[in-house]
Design an enzyme around this catalytic site. Structure first.
Site, PDB file in Angstrom:
ATOM      1  N   ASN A  42       0.841  -1.183   0.000  1.00  0.00           N
ATOM      2  CA  ASN A  42       0.000   0.000   0.000  1.00  0.00           C
ATOM      3  C   ASN A  42       0.885   1.246   0.000  1.00  0.00           C
ATOM      4  O   ASN A  42       1.977   1.265   0.567  1.00  0.00           O
ATOM      5  CB  ASN A  42      -0.986   0.003   1.170  1.00  0.00           C
ATOM      6  CG  ASN A  42      -0.332  -0.090   2.537  1.00  0.00           C
ATOM      7  OD1 ASN A  42       0.673  -0.776   2.725  1.00  0.00           O
ATOM      8  ND2 ASN A  42      -0.928   0.568   3.513  1.00  0.00           N
ATOM      9  N   GLU A  44       0.360   5.306   0.680  1.00  0.00           N
ATOM     10  CA  GLU A  44      -0.548   6.365   1.124  1.00  0.00           C
ATOM     11  C   GLU A  44      -0.089   7.729   0.633  1.00  0.00           C
ATOM     12  O   GLU A  44       1.101   8.018   0.594  1.00  0.00           O
ATOM     13  CB  GLU A  44      -0.630   6.380   2.653  1.00  0.00           C
ATOM     14  CG  GLU A  44      -1.286   5.157   3.217  1.00  0.00           C
ATOM     15  CD  GLU A  44      -1.396   5.174   4.728  1.00  0.00           C
ATOM     16  OE1 GLU A  44      -2.077   4.291   5.256  1.00  0.00           O
ATOM     17  OE2 GLU A  44      -0.804   6.055   5.395  1.00  0.00           O
ATOM     18  N   CYS A  53      -3.990   0.634  -2.679  1.00  0.00           N
ATOM     19  CA  CYS A  53      -3.879  -0.570  -1.864  1.00  0.00           C
ATOM     20  C   CYS A  53      -2.849  -1.536  -2.443  1.00  0.00           C
ATOM     21  O   CYS A  53      -2.561  -1.515  -3.640  1.00  0.00           O
ATOM     22  CB  CYS A  53      -5.228  -1.272  -1.799  1.00  0.00           C
ATOM     23  SG  CYS A  53      -6.525  -0.319  -1.000  1.00  0.00           S
ATOM     24  N   GLU A  55      -3.114  -4.780  -2.944  1.00  0.00           N
ATOM     25  CA  GLU A  55      -3.685  -5.734  -3.896  1.00  0.00           C
ATOM     26  C   GLU A  55      -3.788  -5.117  -5.289  1.00  0.00           C
ATOM     27  O   GLU A  55      -3.449  -5.757  -6.285  1.00  0.00           O
ATOM     28  CB  GLU A  55      -5.081  -6.184  -3.441  1.00  0.00           C
ATOM     29  CG  GLU A  55      -5.082  -6.870  -2.089  1.00  0.00           C
ATOM     30  CD  GLU A  55      -5.323  -5.926  -0.913  1.00  0.00           C
ATOM     31  OE1 GLU A  55      -5.918  -6.370   0.071  1.00  0.00           O
ATOM     32  OE2 GLU A  55      -4.895  -4.745  -0.976  1.00  0.00           O
ATOM     33  N   CYS A  86     -10.139  -4.760   0.761  1.00  0.00           N
ATOM     34  CA  CYS A  86     -11.235  -3.799   0.834  1.00  0.00           C
ATOM     35  C   CYS A  86     -12.186  -4.013  -0.352  1.00  0.00           C
ATOM     36  O   CYS A  86     -11.880  -4.775  -1.278  1.00  0.00           O
ATOM     37  CB  CYS A  86     -10.695  -2.370   0.838  1.00  0.00           C
ATOM     38  SG  CYS A  86     -10.079  -1.796  -0.770  1.00  0.00           S
ATOM     39  N   CYS A  89     -10.690  -3.296  -3.859  1.00  0.00           N
ATOM     40  CA  CYS A  89      -9.762  -4.341  -4.298  1.00  0.00           C
ATOM     41  C   CYS A  89     -10.506  -5.614  -4.676  1.00  0.00           C
ATOM     42  O   CYS A  89     -10.133  -6.293  -5.637  1.00  0.00           O
ATOM     43  CB  CYS A  89      -8.731  -4.623  -3.218  1.00  0.00           C
ATOM     44  SG  CYS A  89      -7.520  -3.300  -3.048  1.00  0.00           S
TER      45      CYS A  89
END
Length: 132
Positions: A42, A44, A53, A55, A86, A89
């Site tokens: 990930n 940010e 993310c 994934e 999430c 994803c």
């Protein structure tokens, strides 16, 4: 490659996480049918909506390198429990990889295998866009 080995690749990818705001590190490892593994973490951004993310990072890396067929994706966090992808994803994985297996791993290295269709039942897919 075993699912335990794939989980270890996700755990290693987690080490590259750039998560200065949430401090919630995530790593992913995507296994192609050809046996190649694509990893991601990930990343940010201060404008939180632009965060990516792990994934999706792994999935987009694979697609951008020409890979189109996958068998499994592993997800690793620092948590002592299993954390699943999430919603965004889940949609990307189903859309680009289909009903592959998702390997969840906790901080101890234990794994849990679940089909994407169990994580996202009744998904919207490219087939829904086909004209009749």
């Amino acid at each position: 490659m075993t699912y335990k080995q794939l989980a270890k690749r996700a755990q290693a990818a987690r080490q590259h996480s750039f998560s200065p705001y949430s401090r919630f590190r995530v790593g992913a490892a995507l296994l192609s049918k050809s046996g190649k593994v694509y990893t991601g973490c990930n990343v940010e951004i201060s404008s939180f909506g632009l965060t990516m993310c792990a994934e999706r990072t792994a999935m987009f890396k694979a697609i951008s390198e020409g890979e189109r067929h996958f068998t499994a994706i592993a997800v690793a966090t620092d948590e002592d429990r299993f954390i699943s992808p999430c919603g965004a994803c889940r949609q990307v994985i189903i859309d680009l990889a289909g009903n592959i297996e998702c390997i969840l791993t906790d901080n101890s290295g234990a794994v849990k295998v679940i089909k994407m269709s169990d994580l996202l039942p009744y998904p919207f897919t490219p087939e829904d866009l086909q004209h009749h």
